[in-house]
Design a protein around this motif. Structure first.
Motif, PDB file in Angstrom:
ATOM      1  N   VAL A   1      28.150  44.491  46.664  1.00 30.99           N
ATOM      2  CA  VAL A   1      27.442  43.942  47.741  1.00 30.99           C
ATOM      3  C   VAL A   1      26.428  44.796  48.768  1.00 30.99           C
ATOM      4  CG1 VAL A   1      27.956  42.214  49.805  1.00 30.99           C
ATOM      5  CG2 VAL A   1      28.983  41.789  47.553  1.00 30.99           C
ATOM      6  N   GLY A   2      27.422  45.863  48.988  1.00 27.18           N
ATOM      7  CA  GLY A   2      26.751  46.782  50.034  1.00 27.18           C
ATOM      8  C   GLY A   2      25.443  47.431  49.568  1.00 27.18           C
ATOM      9  N   ARG A   3      25.417  47.701  48.167  1.00 26.03           N
ATOM     10  CA  ARG A   3      24.418  48.319  47.502  1.00 26.03           C
ATOM     11  C   ARG A   3      23.106  47.447  47.534  1.00 26.03           C
ATOM     12  NH1 ARG A   3      28.350  50.745  44.050  1.00 26.03           N
ATOM     13  NH2 ARG A   3      28.153  48.954  42.440  1.00 26.03           N
ATOM     14  N   MET A   4      23.407  46.069  47.243  1.00 22.28           N
ATOM     15  CA  MET A   4      22.170  45.130  47.019  1.00 22.28           C
ATOM     16  C   MET A   4      21.829  44.913  48.466  1.00 22.28           C
ATOM     17  SD  MET A   4      23.417  42.580  44.062  1.00 22.28           S
ATOM     18  CE  MET A   4      25.183  42.146  44.781  1.00 22.28           C
ATOM     19  N   ALA A   5      22.672  44.808  49.640  1.00 23.60           N
ATOM     20  CA  ALA A   5      22.530  44.645  50.979  1.00 23.60           C
ATOM     21  C   ALA A   5      21.403  45.612  51.498  1.00 23.60           C
ATOM     22  CB  ALA A   5      23.522  44.380  51.662  1.00 23.60           C
ATOM     23  N   ALA A   6      21.790  46.846  51.175  1.00 23.66           N
ATOM     24  CA  ALA A   6      21.008  47.965  51.608  1.00 23.66           C
ATOM     25  C   ALA A   6      19.626  47.935  50.778  1.00 23.66           C
ATOM     26  CB  ALA A   6      21.771  49.330  50.943  1.00 23.66           C
ATOM     27  N   LEU A   7      19.457  47.679  49.601  1.00 20.82           N
ATOM     28  CA  LEU A   7      18.179  47.705  48.788  1.00 20.82           C
ATOM     29  C   LEU A   7      17.564  46.347  49.442  1.00 20.82           C
ATOM     30  CD1 LEU A   7      16.505  48.543  46.482  1.00 20.82           C
ATOM     31  CD2 LEU A   7      17.943  47.064  45.259  1.00 20.82           C
ATOM     32  N   ALA A   8      18.060  45.430  49.677  1.00 26.22           N
ATOM     33  CA  ALA A   8      17.364  44.279  50.356  1.00 26.22           C
ATOM     34  C   ALA A   8      16.774  44.579  51.618  1.00 26.22           C
ATOM     35  CB  ALA A   8      18.413  42.723  50.444  1.00 26.22           C
ATOM     36  N   ARG A   9      17.492  45.205  52.442  1.00 27.68           N
ATOM     37  CA  ARG A   9      16.989  45.684  53.681  1.00 27.68           C
ATOM     38  C   ARG A   9      15.695  46.539  53.669  1.00 27.68           C
ATOM     39  NH1 ARG A   9      22.420  46.003  55.250  1.00 27.68           N
ATOM     40  NH2 ARG A   9      22.261  48.224  54.777  1.00 27.68           N
ATOM     41  N   ALA A  10      15.664  47.455  52.461  1.00 28.28           N
ATOM     42  CA  ALA A  10      14.490  48.158  52.271  1.00 28.28           C
ATOM     43  C   ALA A  10      13.415  47.434  51.749  1.00 28.28           C
ATOM     44  CB  ALA A  10      15.060  49.377  51.008  1.00 28.28           C
ATOM     45  N   GLU A  11      13.639  46.397  50.964  1.00 30.13           N
ATOM     46  CA  GLU A  11      12.676  45.536  50.357  1.00 30.13           C
ATOM     47  C   GLU A  11      12.051  44.637  51.312  1.00 30.13           C
ATOM     48  OE1 GLU A  11      10.176  44.311  47.969  1.00 30.13           O
ATOM     49  OE2 GLU A  11      11.584  45.616  47.330  1.00 30.13           O
ATOM     50  N   VAL A  12      12.737  44.200  52.556  1.00 33.91           N
ATOM     51  CA  VAL A  12      12.088  43.560  53.642  1.00 33.91           C
ATOM     52  C   VAL A  12      10.744  44.458  54.308  1.00 33.91           C
ATOM     53  CG1 VAL A  12      12.572  42.551  55.944  1.00 33.91           C
ATOM     54  CG2 VAL A  12      14.089  42.051  54.081  1.00 33.91           C
ATOM     55  N   THR A  13      11.251  45.763  54.403  1.00 39.31           N
ATOM     56  CA  THR A  13      10.338  46.400  55.197  1.00 39.31           C
ATOM     57  C   THR A  13       9.189  46.795  54.309  1.00 39.31           C
ATOM     58  OG1 THR A  13      12.153  47.747  55.980  1.00 39.31           O
ATOM     59  CG2 THR A  13      10.005  48.876  56.036  1.00 39.31           C
TER      60      THR A  13
END
Length: 258
Positions: free
Chosen positions: A9-21
């Motif tokens: 969950v933490g890894r996907m959340a970090a990737l999602a935040r980068a994807e938003v940018t």
């Protein structure tokens, strides 16, 4: 790195935040995801005015509302993810991510999260707006509406990954997405409800990927879809989703196409 960040969950959340940018830097993709689904319902409204909806047991609201959510799923989730997966692959982002802790499924899911959240939020806003403006009210069978929305999100995400597998560039994504977008808009019950089509043609259209989603959404608001009648759309939608997942495992490309 914190322990929480090493969990799936933490890894996907970090990737999602980068994807938003990254998504915020693509104005064309962002416009298609955020604004196109808000404009298309007006076209459906005008088209529906010329149909004999009362004879089919429908109203203007029960035609426009499911179509509005369908547009959001097509543009905010499906078309956006085709562009996202293609761009990240060609930029070597996907290849680099595979060398770390992230598993393949986590990479695809994390990259999809912003589009999925956008599609979900947009669908809820459109549902509330149409319900109020077109006097549809709350869904008579909310479980069908929720099931249709969730099925549509998962299905569009898997179809987006499949289409990206055969898309060479972000520019060509505008072409590779056309078959799914146009077939769904015209024959899945968005612009023209299946209830007003000839029976034989409607039977064929029921087999298209997005038709089960629209059927469940419309049945959720009208309350006319029994549990038995809902089995067919659910099975068809799940079948397309499974086929999509299998196709992604078989054909999805992690390195640039040459």
């Amino acid at each position: 790195m914190s322990t929480a960040m090493t969990t799936p969950v933490g890894r996907m959340a970090a990737l999602a935040r980068a994807e938003v940018t990254l998504l915020g830097r693509s104005r064309g993709t962002l416009f298609a995801a955020l604004f196109v689904p808000l404009l298309l319902p007006f076209s459906v409204r005008e088209a529906a005015k010329g149909m004999d909806l009362a004879e089919a047991g429908l109203s203007l609201g029960t035609v426009v509302l499911p179509a509005s959510i369908g547009f959001s799923l097509l543009y905010a989730v499906y078309a956006t993810l085709v562009s996202v997966y293609t761009a990240r692959r060609e930029e070597l982002v996907l290849k680099r991510l595979r060398t770390g802790e992230l598993k393949d499924a986590e990479i695809l899911a994390g990259a999809a999260l912003p589009a999925v959240v956008t599609g979900l939020a947009q669908s809820l806003v459109l549902a509330v707006g149409c319900a109020v403006l077109l006097d549809v009210g709350a869904p008579d069978a909310p479980h069908l509406a929720v099931l249709g929305l969730l099925l549509g999100i998962v299905l569009c995400a898997s179809l987006g990954a499949v289409t990206a597998s055969f898309t060479r560039s972000v520019e060509s994504a505008q072409v590779t997405t056309l078959p799914v977008v146009f077939l769904s808009m015209i024959f899945s019950g968005m612009f023209v409800p299946l209830e007003v089509l000839p029976d034989r043609m409607a039977s064929v259209c029921e087999l298209l990927p997005l038709t089960p989603v629209i059927t469940l959404l419309r049945g959720g608001w009208t309350g006319d879809l029994s549990a038995y009648e809902a089995i067919g759309p659910v099975v068809t939608g799940l079948a397309w989703t499974v086929l999509g997942v299998l196709a992604v495992r078989r054909w999805f490309r992690w390195e640039p196409r040459h």
